[in-house]
Design a protein around this motif. Structure first.
Motif, PDB file in Angstrom:
ATOM      1  N   LEU A   1      43.873   1.888  48.509  1.00  0.00           N
ATOM      2  CA  LEU A   1      43.544   0.604  47.885  1.00  0.00           C
ATOM      3  C   LEU A   1      42.729  -0.239  48.851  1.00  0.00           C
ATOM      4  O   LEU A   1      42.683   0.018  50.052  1.00  0.00           O
ATOM      5  CB  LEU A   1      44.815  -0.141  47.482  1.00  0.00           C
ATOM      6  CG  LEU A   1      45.697   0.527  46.425  1.00  0.00           C
ATOM      7  CD1 LEU A   1      46.873  -0.366  46.075  1.00  0.00           C
ATOM      8  CD2 LEU A   1      44.893   0.854  45.163  1.00  0.00           C
ATOM      9  N   SER A   2      42.095  -1.265  48.327  1.00  0.00           N
ATOM     10  CA  SER A   2      41.273  -2.146  49.153  1.00  0.00           C
ATOM     11  C   SER A   2      42.154  -3.112  49.941  1.00  0.00           C
ATOM     12  O   SER A   2      43.360  -3.237  49.700  1.00  0.00           O
ATOM     13  CB  SER A   2      40.312  -2.938  48.273  1.00  0.00           C
ATOM     14  OG  SER A   2      41.041  -3.861  47.474  1.00  0.00           O
ATOM     15  N   VAL A   3      41.522  -3.807  50.879  1.00  0.00           N
ATOM     16  CA  VAL A   3      42.238  -4.818  51.662  1.00  0.00           C
ATOM     17  C   VAL A   3      42.836  -5.873  50.748  1.00  0.00           C
ATOM     18  O   VAL A   3      44.019  -6.226  50.849  1.00  0.00           O
ATOM     19  CB  VAL A   3      41.268  -5.462  52.688  1.00  0.00           C
ATOM     20  CG1 VAL A   3      41.902  -6.696  53.330  1.00  0.00           C
ATOM     21  CG2 VAL A   3      40.873  -4.445  53.749  1.00  0.00           C
ATOM     22  N   GLU A   4      42.044  -6.405  49.828  1.00  0.00           N
ATOM     23  CA  GLU A   4      42.546  -7.474  48.947  1.00  0.00           C
ATOM     24  C   GLU A   4      43.641  -6.967  48.013  1.00  0.00           C
ATOM     25  O   GLU A   4      44.614  -7.682  47.735  1.00  0.00           O
ATOM     26  CB  GLU A   4      41.398  -8.092  48.148  1.00  0.00           C
ATOM     27  CG  GLU A   4      40.689  -7.145  47.205  1.00  0.00           C
ATOM     28  CD  GLU A   4      39.412  -7.735  46.621  1.00  0.00           C
ATOM     29  OE1 GLU A   4      39.049  -7.354  45.492  1.00  0.00           O
ATOM     30  OE2 GLU A   4      38.763  -8.562  47.288  1.00  0.00           O
ATOM     31  N   GLN A   5      43.535  -5.728  47.555  1.00  0.00           N
ATOM     32  CA  GLN A   5      44.585  -5.165  46.698  1.00  0.00           C
ATOM     33  C   GLN A   5      45.889  -5.018  47.462  1.00  0.00           C
ATOM     34  O   GLN A   5      46.970  -5.262  46.914  1.00  0.00           O
ATOM     35  CB  GLN A   5      44.139  -3.817  46.135  1.00  0.00           C
ATOM     36  CG  GLN A   5      43.056  -3.919  45.074  1.00  0.00           C
ATOM     37  CD  GLN A   5      42.473  -2.567  44.703  1.00  0.00           C
ATOM     38  OE1 GLN A   5      42.357  -1.677  45.550  1.00  0.00           O
ATOM     39  NE2 GLN A   5      42.096  -2.404  43.445  1.00  0.00           N
ATOM     40  N   ASN A   6      45.814  -4.628  48.731  1.00  0.00           N
ATOM     41  CA  ASN A   6      47.017  -4.512  49.545  1.00  0.00           C
ATOM     42  C   ASN A   6      47.664  -5.868  49.791  1.00  0.00           C
ATOM     43  O   ASN A   6      48.888  -6.003  49.730  1.00  0.00           O
ATOM     44  CB  ASN A   6      46.684  -3.845  50.886  1.00  0.00           C
ATOM     45  CG  ASN A   6      46.841  -2.351  50.845  1.00  0.00           C
ATOM     46  OD1 ASN A   6      47.944  -1.823  51.002  1.00  0.00           O
ATOM     47  ND2 ASN A   6      45.741  -1.646  50.595  1.00  0.00           N
ATOM     48  N   ILE A   7      46.878  -6.873  50.080  1.00  0.00           N
ATOM     49  CA  ILE A   7      47.436  -8.189  50.392  1.00  0.00           C
ATOM     50  C   ILE A   7      48.189  -8.762  49.204  1.00  0.00           C
ATOM     51  O   ILE A   7      49.245  -9.397  49.367  1.00  0.00           O
ATOM     52  CB  ILE A   7      46.306  -9.140  50.858  1.00  0.00           C
ATOM     53  CG1 ILE A   7      45.865  -8.745  52.276  1.00  0.00           C
ATOM     54  CG2 ILE A   7      46.756 -10.602  50.817  1.00  0.00           C
ATOM     55  CD1 ILE A   7      44.709  -9.542  52.817  1.00  0.00           C
ATOM     56  N   PHE A   8      47.714  -8.498  47.989  1.00  0.00           N
ATOM     57  CA  PHE A   8      48.362  -9.079  46.811  1.00  0.00           C
ATOM     58  C   PHE A   8      49.153  -8.065  45.989  1.00  0.00           C
ATOM     59  O   PHE A   8      49.580  -8.382  44.874  1.00  0.00           O
ATOM     60  CB  PHE A   8      47.295  -9.749  45.929  1.00  0.00           C
ATOM     61  CG  PHE A   8      46.768 -11.027  46.520  1.00  0.00           C
ATOM     62  CD1 PHE A   8      47.479 -12.212  46.396  1.00  0.00           C
ATOM     63  CD2 PHE A   8      45.582 -11.031  47.230  1.00  0.00           C
ATOM     64  CE1 PHE A   8      47.008 -13.383  46.957  1.00  0.00           C
ATOM     65  CE2 PHE A   8      45.106 -12.200  47.800  1.00  0.00           C
ATOM     66  CZ  PHE A   8      45.818 -13.389  47.665  1.00  0.00           C
ATOM     67  N   LEU A   9      49.380  -6.862  46.554  1.00  0.00           N
ATOM     68  CA  LEU A   9      50.103  -5.828  45.819  1.00  0.00           C
ATOM     69  C   LEU A   9      51.518  -6.305  45.482  1.00  0.00           C
ATOM     70  O   LEU A   9      52.317  -6.643  46.360  1.00  0.00           O
ATOM     71  CB  LEU A   9      50.164  -4.547  46.644  1.00  0.00           C
ATOM     72  CG  LEU A   9      50.696  -3.294  45.948  1.00  0.00           C
ATOM     73  CD1 LEU A   9      49.815  -2.936  44.755  1.00  0.00           C
ATOM     74  CD2 LEU A   9      50.763  -2.130  46.928  1.00  0.00           C
ATOM     75  N   GLY A  10      51.823  -6.353  44.188  1.00  0.00           N
ATOM     76  CA  GLY A  10      53.121  -6.846  43.737  1.00  0.00           C
ATOM     77  C   GLY A  10      53.201  -8.351  43.631  1.00  0.00           C
ATOM     78  O   GLY A  10      54.198  -8.899  43.139  1.00  0.00           O
ATOM     79  N   HIS A  11      52.153  -9.053  44.080  1.00  0.00           N
ATOM     80  CA  HIS A  11      52.109 -10.524  44.015  1.00  0.00           C
ATOM     81  C   HIS A  11      50.740 -10.961  43.497  1.00  0.00           C
ATOM     82  O   HIS A  11      50.173 -11.952  43.955  1.00  0.00           O
ATOM     83  CB  HIS A  11      52.359 -11.119  45.404  1.00  0.00           C
ATOM     84  CG  HIS A  11      53.693 -10.776  45.980  1.00  0.00           C
ATOM     85  ND1 HIS A  11      54.799 -11.580  45.844  1.00  0.00           N
ATOM     86  CD2 HIS A  11      54.107  -9.682  46.692  1.00  0.00           C
ATOM     87  CE1 HIS A  11      55.828 -11.022  46.455  1.00  0.00           C
ATOM     88  NE2 HIS A  11      55.432  -9.869  46.971  1.00  0.00           N
ATOM     89  N   GLU A  12      50.208 -10.219  42.531  1.00  0.00           N
ATOM     90  CA  GLU A  12      48.856 -10.457  42.060  1.00  0.00           C
ATOM     91  C   GLU A  12      48.711 -11.850  41.430  1.00  0.00           C
ATOM     92  O   GLU A  12      49.634 -12.346  40.773  1.00  0.00           O
ATOM     93  CB  GLU A  12      48.449  -9.395  41.029  1.00  0.00           C
ATOM     94  CG  GLU A  12      48.241  -8.003  41.613  1.00  0.00           C
ATOM     95  CD  GLU A  12      49.531  -7.217  41.818  1.00  0.00           C
ATOM     96  OE1 GLU A  12      50.606  -7.771  41.503  1.00  0.00           O
ATOM     97  OE2 GLU A  12      49.463  -6.059  42.297  1.00  0.00           O
ATOM     98  N   LEU A  13      47.565 -12.457  41.674  1.00  0.00           N
ATOM     99  CA  LEU A  13      47.251 -13.736  41.030  1.00  0.00           C
ATOM    100  C   LEU A  13      46.662 -13.449  39.651  1.00  0.00           C
ATOM    101  O   LEU A  13      45.861 -12.517  39.486  1.00  0.00           O
ATOM    102  CB  LEU A  13      46.250 -14.521  41.883  1.00  0.00           C
ATOM    103  CG  LEU A  13      46.672 -14.842  43.325  1.00  0.00           C
ATOM    104  CD1 LEU A  13      45.588 -15.651  44.024  1.00  0.00           C
ATOM    105  CD2 LEU A  13      47.993 -15.585  43.345  1.00  0.00           C
ATOM    106  N   LYS A  14      47.043 -14.249  38.669  1.00  0.00           N
ATOM    107  CA  LYS A  14      46.586 -13.999  37.296  1.00  0.00           C
ATOM    108  C   LYS A  14      45.996 -15.252  36.685  1.00  0.00           C
ATOM    109  O   LYS A  14      46.334 -16.380  37.046  1.00  0.00           O
ATOM    110  CB  LYS A  14      47.750 -13.497  36.437  1.00  0.00           C
ATOM    111  CG  LYS A  14      48.285 -12.137  36.864  1.00  0.00           C
ATOM    112  CD  LYS A  14      49.377 -11.642  35.940  1.00  0.00           C
ATOM    113  CE  LYS A  14      49.872 -10.257  36.380  1.00  0.00           C
ATOM    114  NZ  LYS A  14      50.949  -9.762  35.484  1.00  0.00           N
ATOM    115  N   ARG A  15      45.088 -15.017  35.767  1.00  0.00           N
ATOM    116  CA  ARG A  15      44.563 -16.076  34.916  1.00  0.00           C
ATOM    117  C   ARG A  15      44.886 -15.664  33.488  1.00  0.00           C
ATOM    118  O   ARG A  15      44.230 -14.794  32.931  1.00  0.00           O
ATOM    119  CB  ARG A  15      43.054 -16.225  35.108  1.00  0.00           C
ATOM    120  CG  ARG A  15      42.443 -17.363  34.269  1.00  0.00           C
ATOM    121  CD  ARG A  15      40.943 -17.344  34.358  1.00  0.00           C
ATOM    122  NE  ARG A  15      40.483 -17.590  35.733  1.00  0.00           N
ATOM    123  CZ  ARG A  15      39.228 -17.373  36.125  1.00  0.00           C
ATOM    124  NH1 ARG A  15      38.342 -16.897  35.276  1.00  0.00           N
ATOM    125  NH2 ARG A  15      38.878 -17.630  37.377  1.00  0.00           N
ATOM    126  N   GLY A  16      45.953 -16.268  32.965  1.00  0.00           N
ATOM    127  CA  GLY A  16      46.471 -15.815  31.673  1.00  0.00           C
ATOM    128  C   GLY A  16      47.071 -14.438  31.811  1.00  0.00           C
ATOM    129  O   GLY A  16      47.914 -14.196  32.679  1.00  0.00           O
TER     130      GLY A  16
END
Length: 500
Positions: free
Chosen positions: A94-109
């Motif tokens: 996975l990418s760096v950004e995917q790892n940082i937010f894995l399981g804590h993803e930011l969502k819009r709707g």
């Protein structure tokens, strides 16, 4: 002030073996509390209980003064308790950004807010002075960069309690300073920090309080300045530690054993030349990205390289690890878990892997392998619960001893060791330095790459300093000191009197 997180008389057993004995430790807001001890002292188990990865066998975990039971680490994180692992807990593909937010993803709707996650990742990496592309795949970045991603991931969680397990083990001096600035910021914001490190000079500098563990027990807790570095080390090992490094014996007039001329490695190393003398410990220093590891991987055939290499005056062409071994050149990689050992196999299979030809005619000679393991256990003081234990269950120090034993079984003349004591406790470090000097006594020549300045200065007869893929200079004798090395590594003007 009341502690935000504490352990009260916590014990932990694995089957019949008791690992922790009545541990009491309290973390306070706005305080850095260092937890130190040798490998096997119980630090990791203590941190895992604090952060919800393990439950205590007896005793209490208390958050804000009230008993709490974390069934999962996610529950601890939800309550503001975050652990930065020593062993990278990253998804390599996975990418760096995917790892940082894995399981804590930011969502819009209902959709992922990829733009917000990328922007937040850039901000976190900028705060850590780490110029990484958030879209970069983790498998393609360096070990120190992976450590910074782990730290960025933890910082993104807005923790009340941050538990840091050997966070600087893979970092250079410059990157460590960046991390320390972040720790100061978090301390000022009232975050409680538990900090573990084998680098006791760091502990003395950054910790408000220090707790020392030995054999699963808390030995002493002291405030800032109450324990010198020497006292910390003695409390950890239960004996006096003096003369960490054996005396140097530089081979002033020895013949060259390795001559490297105009070597370039892909886009990372440009036109590097140096000489290693017989019976010498030659150090390679430099900041992360300076090309030290890439140079050595080029020399042993892991990366394509151009230029000339001569061993004992004879030109050699090295295009593979096997060709390097045949020429008498071996390499201990900086990441022993990824590239040095097979963690899911036992010690015997790991030990003989490089030198398997010595143990094979038609079939593998199992008794000869067992005899070699017996010799290695004795020679390198490898401590394991049984000969059949999986290597992944050994401590870092014993893994590194096994890796050295495995490498020496190939019968090399020149030994390159990349980060020889990363993640190793102070007592085992002293022992490992003795092993390195023992190689010299037995007729070998050694190259040491290290990001620990004290290690480079204490071990090496001469030091080559790299910067941006090139040799920035060389120091020897009294010029093997922190000021001279850092000036070369950072591209600053040398002070008068320094040798070229």
């Amino acid at each position: 002030m009341a502690p935000v997180l504490e352990l009260r008389s916590v014990s932990r057993s694995f089957g019949p073996v008791q690992i922790l004995h009545d541990i009491d430790i309290a973390l306070f807001p706005g305080e850095v509390h260092a937890l130190i001890g040798e490998n096997g002292a119980g630090k990791s188990t203590t941190m895992k209980i604090m952060s919800g990865y393990l439950a205590p066998s007896s005793g209490q975990v208390a958050l804000d003064g009230a008993p709490v039971s974390f069934a999962l680490s996610r529950q601890a994180e939800a309550r503001g308790v975050t652990l930065i692992h020593q062993e990278f807990n990253l998804a390599q593909l996975l990418s760096v950004e995917q790892n940082i937010f894995l399981g804590h993803e930011l969502k819009r709707g209902w959709l992922l807010d990829k733009a917000a996650m990328r922007a937040r990742t850039r901000t976190l990496l900028e705060e850590l002075d780490t110029p990484l592309d958030p879209r970069a795949r983790v498998s393609d970045i360096s070990v120190p960069e992976k450590q910074m991603v782990e730290i960025a991931k933890a910082l993104s969680r807005a923790a009340r309690v941050l538990i840091m397990d050997e966070p600087t083990a893979a970092l250079t001096t410059r990157e460590t300073e960046v991390l320390f600035r972040q720790i100061e910021r978090l301390r000022a914001e009232g975050v409680a920090i538990l900090y573990t490190s084998h680098k006791l000079d760091e502990v003395a500098r950054i910790a408000d309080r220090v707790s020392v563990m030995r054999d699963g027990r808390m030995i002493v807790t002291a405030g800032r300045g109450e324990l010198s570095v020497d006292r910390m080390a003695e409390a950890m090992v239960g004996r006096e530690l003096s003369d960490m490094f054996p005396p140097k014996q530089p081979p002033h007039d020895a013949a060259p054993v390795l001559e490297v001329t105009g070597v370039s490695v892909e886009n990372d190393v440009k036109d590097v030349s140096f000489t290693l003398r017989r019976g010498e410990i030659l150090g390679f220093a430099g900041l992360v990205g300076s090309g030290r590891t890439e140079l050595m991987e080029g020399l042993i055939g892991v990366r394509p390289a151009t230029g000339a290499i001569a061993i004992n005056g004879a030109p050699v062409a090295i295009r593979s690890v096997e060709a390097a071994m045949d020429a008498g050149l071996v390499y201990l990689p900086e990441d022993r878990k990824e590239h040095g050992l097979i963690l899911t196999q036992d010690m015997r299979r790991n030990l003989t892997l490089l030198a398997l030809k010595k143990f094979t005619s038609v079939l593998i000679d199992r008794p000869a392998e067992e005899a070699a393991l017996t010799r290695a256990i004795g020679e390198f003081d490898i401590r394991a619960p049984s000969r059949e234990v999986l290597v992944g269950n050994l401590s870092g120090g014993n893994q590194q001893k096994l890796l050295l034993a495995k490498t020496m079984l190939a019968g090399p003349q020149i030994v390159i060791i990349d980060e020889p004591t990363r993640g190793i406790d102070v007592g085992t470090k002293q022992q490992f330095y003795g092993f390195i000097h023992g190689l010299i006594d037995n007729g070998h020549s050694v190259i040491v790459i290290s990001s620990e300045m004290t290690e480079i200065i204490g071990l090496c007869d001469r030091v080559v300093v790299m910067r941006s893929g090139r040799v920035a200079g060389e120091v020897s004798g009294n010029d093997v000191n922190e000021d001279a090395i850092l000036r070369l590594a950072m591209g600053l003007d040398r002070k008068e009197g320094a040798n070229g």
